[in-house]
Motif scaffolding. Sequence first.
Motif, PDB file in Angstrom:
ATOM      1  N   HIS A 268      -4.524   4.026   0.188  1.00  0.00           N
ATOM      2  CA  HIS A 268      -5.898   3.163   0.116  1.00  0.00           C
ATOM      3  C   HIS A 268      -5.943   2.443   1.150  1.00  0.00           C
ATOM      4  CE1 HIS A 268      -5.712   2.608  -4.188  1.00  0.00           C
ATOM      5  NE2 HIS A 268      -4.248   3.072  -4.038  1.00  0.00           N
ATOM      6  N   PHE A 269      -7.471   2.603   1.560  1.00  0.00           N
ATOM      7  CA  PHE A 269      -8.246   1.622   2.517  1.00  0.00           C
ATOM      8  C   PHE A 269      -8.018   0.731   2.146  1.00  0.00           C
ATOM      9  CE2 PHE A 269      -9.393   4.413   6.373  1.00  0.00           C
ATOM     10  CZ  PHE A 269      -9.732   5.763   5.094  1.00  0.00           C
ATOM     11  N   HIS A 270      -7.915  -0.642   2.929  1.00  0.00           N
ATOM     12  CA  HIS A 270      -8.072  -2.406   2.497  1.00  0.00           C
ATOM     13  C   HIS A 270      -9.487  -2.864   2.543  1.00  0.00           C
ATOM     14  CE1 HIS A 270      -7.785  -6.757   2.115  1.00  0.00           C
ATOM     15  NE2 HIS A 270      -6.319  -5.953   1.924  1.00  0.00           N
ATOM     16  N   PRO A 271      -9.748  -3.080   1.237  1.00  0.00           N
ATOM     17  CA  PRO A 271     -11.475  -3.451   0.841  1.00  0.00           C
ATOM     18  C   PRO A 271     -11.672  -3.699   1.442  1.00  0.00           C
ATOM     19  CG  PRO A 271      -9.321  -4.206  -1.017  1.00  0.00           C
ATOM     20  CD  PRO A 271      -8.622  -3.048  -0.154  1.00  0.00           C
ATOM     21  N   SER A 272     -11.376  -4.900   2.571  1.00  0.00           N
ATOM     22  CA  SER A 272     -12.436  -6.037   3.139  1.00  0.00           C
ATOM     23  C   SER A 272     -11.927  -5.850   4.563  1.00  0.00           C
ATOM     24  CB  SER A 272     -12.432  -7.306   2.800  1.00  0.00           C
ATOM     25  OG  SER A 272     -10.294  -7.822   2.425  1.00  0.00           O
ATOM     26  N   ASN A 273     -10.927  -4.853   4.448  1.00  0.00           N
ATOM     27  CA  ASN A 273     -10.179  -5.374   6.895  1.00  0.00           C
ATOM     28  C   ASN A 273     -10.404  -3.448   6.300  1.00  0.00           C
ATOM     29  OD1 ASN A 273     -10.475  -7.766   6.047  1.00  0.00           O
ATOM     30  ND2 ASN A 273      -7.789  -8.014   7.008  1.00  0.00           N
ATOM     31  N   PRO A 274     -10.983  -2.909   6.675  1.00  0.00           N
ATOM     32  CA  PRO A 274     -10.759  -0.964   6.142  1.00  0.00           C
ATOM     33  C   PRO A 274     -10.015  -0.423   7.694  1.00  0.00           C
ATOM     34  CG  PRO A 274     -13.541  -1.699   6.854  1.00  0.00           C
ATOM     35  CD  PRO A 274     -12.287  -2.523   6.351  1.00  0.00           C
ATOM     36  N   ASP A 275     -10.121  -1.628   8.388  1.00  0.00           N
ATOM     37  CA  ASP A 275      -9.094  -0.646   9.311  1.00  0.00           C
ATOM     38  C   ASP A 275      -7.385  -1.007   9.416  1.00  0.00           C
ATOM     39  OD1 ASP A 275     -10.648  -2.537  12.458  1.00  0.00           O
ATOM     40  OD2 ASP A 275     -11.025  -0.553  11.670  1.00  0.00           O
ATOM     41  N   HIS A 276      -6.762  -1.032   8.129  1.00  0.00           N
ATOM     42  CA  HIS A 276      -5.913  -1.533   7.717  1.00  0.00           C
ATOM     43  C   HIS A 276      -5.935  -0.263   6.409  1.00  0.00           C
ATOM     44  CE1 HIS A 276      -4.537  -5.157   9.614  1.00  0.00           C
ATOM     45  NE2 HIS A 276      -5.947  -5.694   9.789  1.00  0.00           N
ATOM     46  N   LEU A 277      -4.633   0.543   6.655  1.00  0.00           N
ATOM     47  CA  LEU A 277      -4.813   2.126   5.744  1.00  0.00           C
ATOM     48  C   LEU A 277      -2.737   1.371   5.180  1.00  0.00           C
ATOM     49  CD1 LEU A 277      -6.206   5.080   4.723  1.00  0.00           C
ATOM     50  CD2 LEU A 277      -4.793   5.555   6.265  1.00  0.00           C
ATOM     51  N   PHE A 278      -2.947   1.694   4.080  1.00  0.00           N
ATOM     52  CA  PHE A 278      -1.625   2.125   3.190  1.00  0.00           C
ATOM     53  C   PHE A 278      -1.326   2.858   2.687  1.00  0.00           C
ATOM     54  CE2 PHE A 278      -0.735  -2.602   3.911  1.00  0.00           C
ATOM     55  CZ  PHE A 278      -2.422  -3.047   4.034  1.00  0.00           C
ATOM     56  N   THR A 279      -0.049   3.571   2.846  1.00  0.00           N
ATOM     57  CA  THR A 279       0.165   5.003   2.078  1.00  0.00           C
ATOM     58  C   THR A 279       1.261   4.772   1.859  1.00  0.00           C
ATOM     59  OG1 THR A 279       1.334   5.978   3.845  1.00  0.00           O
ATOM     60  CG2 THR A 279      -1.149   6.479   4.003  1.00  0.00           C
ATOM     61  N   CYS A 280       2.035   4.968   0.314  1.00  0.00           N
ATOM     62  CA  CYS A 280       3.627   5.057   0.101  1.00  0.00           C
ATOM     63  C   CYS A 280       3.804   6.627  -0.782  1.00  0.00           C
ATOM     64  CB  CYS A 280       3.758   4.636  -1.377  1.00  0.00           C
ATOM     65  SG  CYS A 280       2.561   5.009  -3.146  1.00  0.00           S
ATOM     66  N   SER A 281       5.124   7.229  -1.034  1.00  0.00           N
ATOM     67  CA  SER A 281       5.286   8.357  -0.867  1.00  0.00           C
ATOM     68  C   SER A 281       6.435   8.887  -1.312  1.00  0.00           C
ATOM     69  CB  SER A 281       5.654   8.310   0.534  1.00  0.00           C
ATOM     70  OG  SER A 281       6.213   9.864   0.513  1.00  0.00           O
ATOM     71  N   GLU A 282       7.268   9.842  -1.716  1.00  0.00           N
ATOM     72  CA  GLU A 282       7.486  10.541  -2.934  1.00  0.00           C
ATOM     73  C   GLU A 282       9.428   9.582  -1.807  1.00  0.00           C
ATOM     74  OE1 GLU A 282       8.010  11.681  -5.867  1.00  0.00           O
ATOM     75  OE2 GLU A 282      10.478  11.960  -5.808  1.00  0.00           O
ATOM     76  N   ASP A 283       9.401   9.755  -0.583  1.00  0.00           N
ATOM     77  CA  ASP A 283      10.422   9.321   0.423  1.00  0.00           C
ATOM     78  C   ASP A 283      10.746   7.751   0.210  1.00  0.00           C
ATOM     79  OD1 ASP A 283       8.703   8.485   1.922  1.00  0.00           O
ATOM     80  OD2 ASP A 283       8.974   8.998   3.456  1.00  0.00           O
ATOM     81  N   GLY A 284       9.980   6.945  -0.657  1.00  0.00           N
ATOM     82  CA  GLY A 284      10.534   5.168  -0.566  1.00  0.00           C
ATOM     83  C   GLY A 284       9.896   5.140   0.410  1.00  0.00           C
ATOM     84  N   SER A 285       9.323   4.989   0.840  1.00  0.00           N
ATOM     85  CA  SER A 285       8.603   4.198   1.841  1.00  0.00           C
ATOM     86  C   SER A 285       7.162   3.932   1.575  1.00  0.00           C
ATOM     87  CB  SER A 285       8.681   4.814   3.434  1.00  0.00           C
ATOM     88  OG  SER A 285       8.028   5.643   3.239  1.00  0.00           O
ATOM     89  N   LEU A 286       6.916   2.897   1.756  1.00  0.00           N
ATOM     90  CA  LEU A 286       5.444   2.132   1.405  1.00  0.00           C
ATOM     91  C   LEU A 286       4.487   1.953   3.310  1.00  0.00           C
ATOM     92  CD1 LEU A 286       3.414   0.505  -0.604  1.00  0.00           C
ATOM     93  CD2 LEU A 286       2.992  -0.104   1.335  1.00  0.00           C
ATOM     94  N   TRP A 287       3.833   2.444   3.499  1.00  0.00           N
ATOM     95  CA  TRP A 287       3.406   2.066   4.966  1.00  0.00           C
ATOM     96  C   TRP A 287       2.460   1.514   5.203  1.00  0.00           C
ATOM     97  CZ3 TRP A 287       4.675   6.896   8.696  1.00  0.00           C
ATOM     98  CH2 TRP A 287       6.387   7.083   8.529  1.00  0.00           C
ATOM     99  N   HIS A 288       2.092   0.324   6.448  1.00  0.00           N
ATOM    100  CA  HIS A 288       1.026  -0.173   6.655  1.00  0.00           C
ATOM    101  C   HIS A 288       0.428   0.457   8.104  1.00  0.00           C
ATOM    102  CE1 HIS A 288      -1.302  -4.401   7.588  1.00  0.00           C
ATOM    103  NE2 HIS A 288      -2.001  -2.910   7.979  1.00  0.00           N
ATOM    104  N   TRP A 289      -0.856   0.989   8.580  1.00  0.00           N
ATOM    105  CA  TRP A 289      -1.162   1.500   9.233  1.00  0.00           C
ATOM    106  C   TRP A 289      -2.910   1.005  10.138  1.00  0.00           C
ATOM    107  CZ3 TRP A 289      -0.382   6.976  10.526  1.00  0.00           C
ATOM    108  CH2 TRP A 289       0.437   7.703   9.490  1.00  0.00           C
ATOM    109  N   ASP A 290      -2.192   0.138  10.599  1.00  0.00           N
ATOM    110  CA  ASP A 290      -2.676  -1.268  10.989  1.00  0.00           C
ATOM    111  C   ASP A 290      -3.269   0.141  12.995  1.00  0.00           C
ATOM    112  OD1 ASP A 290      -2.516  -4.076  12.619  1.00  0.00           O
ATOM    113  OD2 ASP A 290      -4.595  -2.614  12.566  1.00  0.00           O
ATOM    114  N   ALA A 291      -5.393   0.173  12.341  1.00  0.00           N
ATOM    115  CA  ALA A 291      -5.877   0.629  13.540  1.00  0.00           C
ATOM    116  C   ALA A 291      -6.950  -0.229  13.753  1.00  0.00           C
ATOM    117  CB  ALA A 291      -6.666   1.784  13.167  1.00  0.00           C
ATOM    118  N   SER A 292      -6.719  -1.672  13.858  1.00  0.00           N
ATOM    119  CA  SER A 292      -7.355  -2.453  14.261  1.00  0.00           C
ATOM    120  C   SER A 292      -6.739  -2.622  16.100  1.00  0.00           C
ATOM    121  CB  SER A 292      -7.440  -3.909  13.982  1.00  0.00           C
ATOM    122  OG  SER A 292      -6.231  -3.961  14.220  1.00  0.00           O
ATOM    123  N   THR A 293      -8.142  -2.773  16.297  1.00  0.00           N
ATOM    124  CA  THR A 293      -7.959  -2.785  18.535  1.00  0.00           C
ATOM    125  C   THR A 293      -7.901  -4.469  19.009  1.00  0.00           C
ATOM    126  OG1 THR A 293     -10.426  -2.504  18.075  1.00  0.00           O
ATOM    127  CG2 THR A 293      -8.739  -0.762  18.685  1.00  0.00           C
TER     128      THR A 293
END
Lengths: 380, 611
Positions: A268-293
């Motif tokens: 998921h892209f964050h709907p209002s802060n699209p420089d942030h992306l979130f992913t979740c997985s079968e390996d039991g983790s949830l990651w927050h990706w921050d590409a804001s500069t």
Amino acid sequence: MEEIYAKFVSQKISKTRWRPLPPGSLQTAETFATGSWDNEENYVSMWSIGDFGNLDSDGGFEGDHQLLCSIKHHGDVMDLQFLDQERIVAASSTGCVTIFLHHPNNQTLSASQQWTAAHYHTGPGSPSCSNAPCTGVVCNNPEIVTVGEDGRINLFRADHKEAVRTIDNADSSTLHAVTFLRTPEILTVNSIGQLKIWDFRQQRNEPTQILSLTGDRVPLHCVDRHPNQQHVVATGGQDGMLSIWDVRQGTMPVSLLKAHEAEMWEVHFHPSNPDHLFTCSEDGSLWHWDASTDGPEKSSLFHQGGRNSTFLSHTISNQANVHQSLISSWLSTDPAKDRIEITSLLPNRTLSVNSLDVLGPCLVCGTDAEAIYVTRQLFS
Amino acid sequence: MEEFDGEPTVTWIPGVNSQKKQMCFDWGPGEMLVCETSFNKKEKSEMVAGCPFIHIIRKDIDVYSKILRKLFNESHGIFVGLQRIEEELTGKSRKAQLVRVSKNYRSVIRACMEEMHQFAVADKDSAIGRQFSSQVSILSAMELIWNLCEILFIEVAPAGPLLLYLLDWVRLHVCEVDSLSADVLGSENPSKHESFWNLPGNTQTLTELELRWQHWHEECERHLQDGTFASNPHLESLCKVLLGDDAALLEHKELLSNWYHFLVTRLLYSQPTVKPMDLHLYAQSSLDLFLGGESSPEPLDNILMAAFEFDIHQVIKECSIALSNWWFVAHLTDLLDHCKLLQSHNLYFGSNMREFLLLEYASGLFAHHSLWQLGVDYCDHCPELGRVSLELHIERIPLTTEQKALKVLRVCEQRQMTEQVRSICKVLAMKAVRNNRLGSALSWSIRAKDAAFATLVSDRFLRDYCERGCFSDLDLIDNLGPAMMLSDRLTFLGKYREFHRLYGEKCFVDAASLLLSLMTSQIAPRSFWMTLLTDALPLLEQKQVIFSAEQTYELLRCLEDLTSGRPLCGEPDAQQLQDDDIETTKVEILRLALARNLARSVIKEGSLEGS
């Protein structure tokens, strides 16, 4: 990332979705819906995270999410999307698509419309009434698009009994997810690693464009479109790889990022802060990706216990053609300059995180360990 | 054989005429299958309509209770966490960590208990309410036993602190069972004692404490002797109690809810510095005195007695018999095993006790439609038989959707269970083929690296092509990528499609050499050669010469190979004759075309360039 509340709910959660807020509203998210799977009786439920004062009747603490209402759902809940404030669409493993209506005054859910044979198999070996699971649903009020294991794409309209348009055999493999690009165009991902763009204005049942990875045909499980730039799309695959695509540019992804160790279920892209992306997985983790500069001060504050990593850019298409003014931080490729900060949001490793959703500063996710996690302070 | 307390319960199977017919049954991991047979009980066979159903009988209703699911999930998290920290700990921090784990388990039990209590209270009068109540008391008993085990085996409380832990233990469990009062004996006097003991800071040694206590005890006794309280019988009785007089304590039996409460009270007033090893003596006598020969000990009493006797195996054995679910013994045994308290107690069928209990529990989880994912982790941590057990269970999980199948496959792949991966993928691929989802079938065979199945799928494609004259699912075949190498047939399919594409783009020379290589490299199945040769016809008939002389010779050779290898079999019927006719015509046309092409190519190659 301050506090994340966990609650065990006695059902494996397959999907969690925030209820959309009225446009222009200043409130934060308050209600979310969940769907369960793998139970003999599955439920679609609505939960609330509103303030209850210090202790409520259950002894739960402020911030703990409470069940508002639930309704039985036939089959696993494969996908869930809000159509509008009151209505939620559920895709079932029995091939059925249902619209549930939420009545806020008496806190109940009722089924308001259903398409029972949205997805089914036809084949020399399959019996005549063989259901196929409906794997993905996406809404753009009043239109609903569904895809399934039968490789079929349906376009429904709320309140219309029959499908407005059906593309049979759109794909020879399973379609895992679908998203809108521009309104008459949708993008689907399938289990042989292809993205296909379909235009409903065209009469022929062929995709207008096919994109795929070179190399192994890794199935793609999830897709999300950038909220502002409709040509940027992120997909997650069976090998946990996150790919960012520019659908105007050729047929290859712009960047490939090695992410999880197992299937990525949702991106998921964050709907209002699209420089942030979130992913979740079968390996039991949830990651927050921050590409804001933003400046280094902000990143270090952000970064408690997170993991720094330069992203491995694997550019294939020629970037020179990208218009400078439209460059998104996800598409830029200078590894020295742009770093993506990755933070893991869940405190302990758990069973698979099946679903997540973000709205404003709130995030909700559901796991196979029968727990729902909610945080209201994503960007603290 | 153990003796049972009462009569076994009878369960009637609906629809089965048990008066007339006999039933047959078979055990499963957590369930039993029962159905009616056609054998009659009486001598003569009566044609009575039978019950056509097979019934599944589950004994273990615990697993299906919504609230207990939270217990299973949360304790699974604690279990996995315990296995992970196991290697890192040594020495003192290890004990503290293990105690913390034990407390975690207990708090999970308590949370479950409290939630169930809410339901029990809300539904007080109905049968369900009673069921909840009984479940609450079972959980309460479990927590009681666990707590005692924690004090004696994990915390290993020495003399001195031991009594305080036991006091807490009793207070915790007496107060929660809705007893009438914070009873006089329990609460009033210990507060006097707390200040006397003055333990925070722990500056006093055990002997110092003992001396002070002796001194106080003597003073009490002197007061009694002197008759200081003679005027007030209550105070006198109180004094006797403070001296730990058994008779006096027993007079107020109604305020003591059970024998272990009695035990701790006795110890408090007569033996506060009791050593752990001596506990069982006092325990036994307390039990006897409290019951007074009126009633016999209940299972819970036996379990607690075994704990006081430090007989861990007996505790586990009794708990296994008394409780209907393996959850408690599995987790407790695992924790005690981490405390290195269980000798390798070999059961006669060769496994050790911890593994046996964990695998029994895991089997129960696998029998549940949803909790099978928890069972995987339990099997993982059983080094001897866990893997085998997992291999057997994982293949039997019903796969209703692809997503569930993917999760199961991920479990197998993470543990290198290639056999299971292949077998599951094969099942899914077969299902896909039957549903005409050839792309899915191919993607499953790629995942399993199953060349044989990939060949099957390719044959399907080729057959469809022969029947329809065009390819279905071009999006798949055009984009096979390196998966093409999985099987020869698949490679052929990909290359054949490429031939068609080249032809469509009018790259005739490339198309021609590709076509030839398909035949000469032997990756084309013989049955397809005729089709390939027929495909060569338009190329042979083109205005310009496409096939060189060399290539034409090759084609001729292939044609000869094909025609010579076709024997006539028996009496051909009309259809076969007609087919043969078509075949012969085809062959003749081919021969003509090849001959003409040979002629033209020879001329072309023989002449000077530029002609």
